[in-house]
Design a protein around this motif. Structure first.
Motif, PDB file in Angstrom:
ATOM      1  N   LEU A  28      -4.232  12.644  -0.135  1.00  0.00           N
ATOM      2  CA  LEU A  28      -3.410  11.979  -1.145  1.00  0.00           C
ATOM      3  C   LEU A  28      -4.142  10.857  -1.861  1.00  0.00           C
ATOM      4  N   THR A  29      -5.009  10.144  -1.149  1.00  0.00           N
ATOM      5  CA  THR A  29      -5.685   8.985  -1.731  1.00  0.00           C
ATOM      6  C   THR A  29      -6.975   8.710  -0.966  1.00  0.00           C
ATOM      7  N   ALA A  30      -7.966   8.204  -1.665  1.00  0.00           N
ATOM      8  CA  ALA A  30      -9.230   7.874  -1.001  1.00  0.00           C
ATOM      9  C   ALA A  30      -9.125   6.606  -0.172  1.00  0.00           C
ATOM     10  N   ASP A  31      -8.125   5.759  -0.498  1.00  0.00           N
ATOM     11  CA  ASP A  31      -7.987   4.491   0.219  1.00  0.00           C
ATOM     12  C   ASP A  31      -6.612   3.897  -0.079  1.00  0.00           C
ATOM     13  N   ILE A  32      -6.262   2.848   0.670  1.00  0.00           N
ATOM     14  CA  ILE A  32      -5.016   2.119   0.405  1.00  0.00           C
ATOM     15  C   ILE A  32      -5.328   1.095  -0.674  1.00  0.00           C
TER      16      ILE A  32
END
Length: 285
Positions: A28-32
């Motif tokens: 969903l995402t590479a990072d927060i």
């Protein structure tokens, strides 16, 4: 549900903990990041649950700060009356704001490097707000907390000589060294937690230091977010520290930290940090 970043410094993996399962968020995402936090992260994860898998060995990985390097870190000073007085000041009539650079952010259990010449290092447990929506001059008819993505634990470490004796009239010198802002261990979504009355505590070498509640804030969370937005644009991923209660070394009741000391910082519902003070080695870029 809550969010964490796990793994070696600079290579943290974003995860969500749902019903006891640590789910890898890399599909969903590479990072927060601010972009992720500004796009309904709880809803995004829930809609994708069937496609997410557990992160192997999650319990054995280092815990990083729960948000990737923020653009801005805003700090509200003297926001507990007793802490203002223990530092020799009367409680403020308006919010007091200073900044910490983003390079101060560290993992919640990383060792804290005591810099050369830092002889008055002090601990400060604080509730941290993580911004999830751009906000500028929030109106009286708007909910300021709608701009907040979630909450985490912060230790606003300070070097008091740099802050007060060598400051030139401002505080940032004493707030800006490497590792001066451990964050985490988790980021709890604002929709999952009422942060208006949480217990905050700190300990040094197992001995109690601070013990208060967020309900004791002079400027409560909606007030400080609204007021801060009158003066600056809050952007997704920004961090807001809300102030620390009494019980710090600045009071004169406790010694300042030294190499070998262990700090423990906790907030109800948000987890616990632990940092050992070590001698700084090498250089920082």
């Amino acid at each position: 549900m809550y969010f964490k970043r796990l793994g070696a410094l600079g290579a943290e993996i974003p995860v969500a903990v749902v019903d006891g399962l640590t789910l890898d968020l890399r599909p969903l995402t590479a990072d927060i990041t601010g972009d992720f936090l500004g796009s309904d992260p709880v809803g995004t994860v829930r809609r994708a649950l069937i496609d997410l898998s557990e992160l192997p060995g999650a319990d054995n990985l280092r815990v990083g700060a729960p948000v990737a390097r923020p653009n801005s870190v805003y700090c509200i000073g003297m926001n507990y009356a007793a802490h203002a007085r223990e530092g020799g000041s009367e409680p403020p009539q308006r919010i007091v704001v200073f900044m910490k650079p983003s390079h101060t952010v560290a993992g919640p259990n990383d060792d804290f490097p005591a810099s050369p010449g830092a002889d008055k290092i002090d601990w400060e447990v604080e509730l941290a707000l993580i911004v999830g929506r751009r906000a500028w001059q929030i109106g009286d008819d708007e909910d300021p907390l709608a701009a907040i993505a979630g909450y985490t634990v912060a230790n606003d470490l300070s070097e008091r000589a740099w802050q007060l004796e060598e400051s030139g009239g401002q505080w940032s010198k004493g707030k800006s060294g490497p590792g001066f802002l451990p964050l985490g261990p988790m980021l709890v979504a604002a929709s999952e937690l009422d942060a208006s009355d949480l217990r905050l505590r700190s300990f040094v070498n197992g001995e109690p230091r601070q013990d208060s509640r967020t309900s004791d804030l002079i400027f409560d969370l909606p007030t400080l977010v609204r007021d801060l937005s009158q003066y600056t644009v809050l952007e997704p991923g920004d961090v807001i520290l809300t102030g620390t209660p009494e019980g710090v070394a600045l009071s004169g009741r406790f010694p300042y930290l030294k190499v070998g000391d262990v700090m423990e910082i906790e907030i109800e519902g948000l987890g616990r940090q632990r940092q050992m003070v070590v001698a700084e080695s090498g250089s920082h870029e």
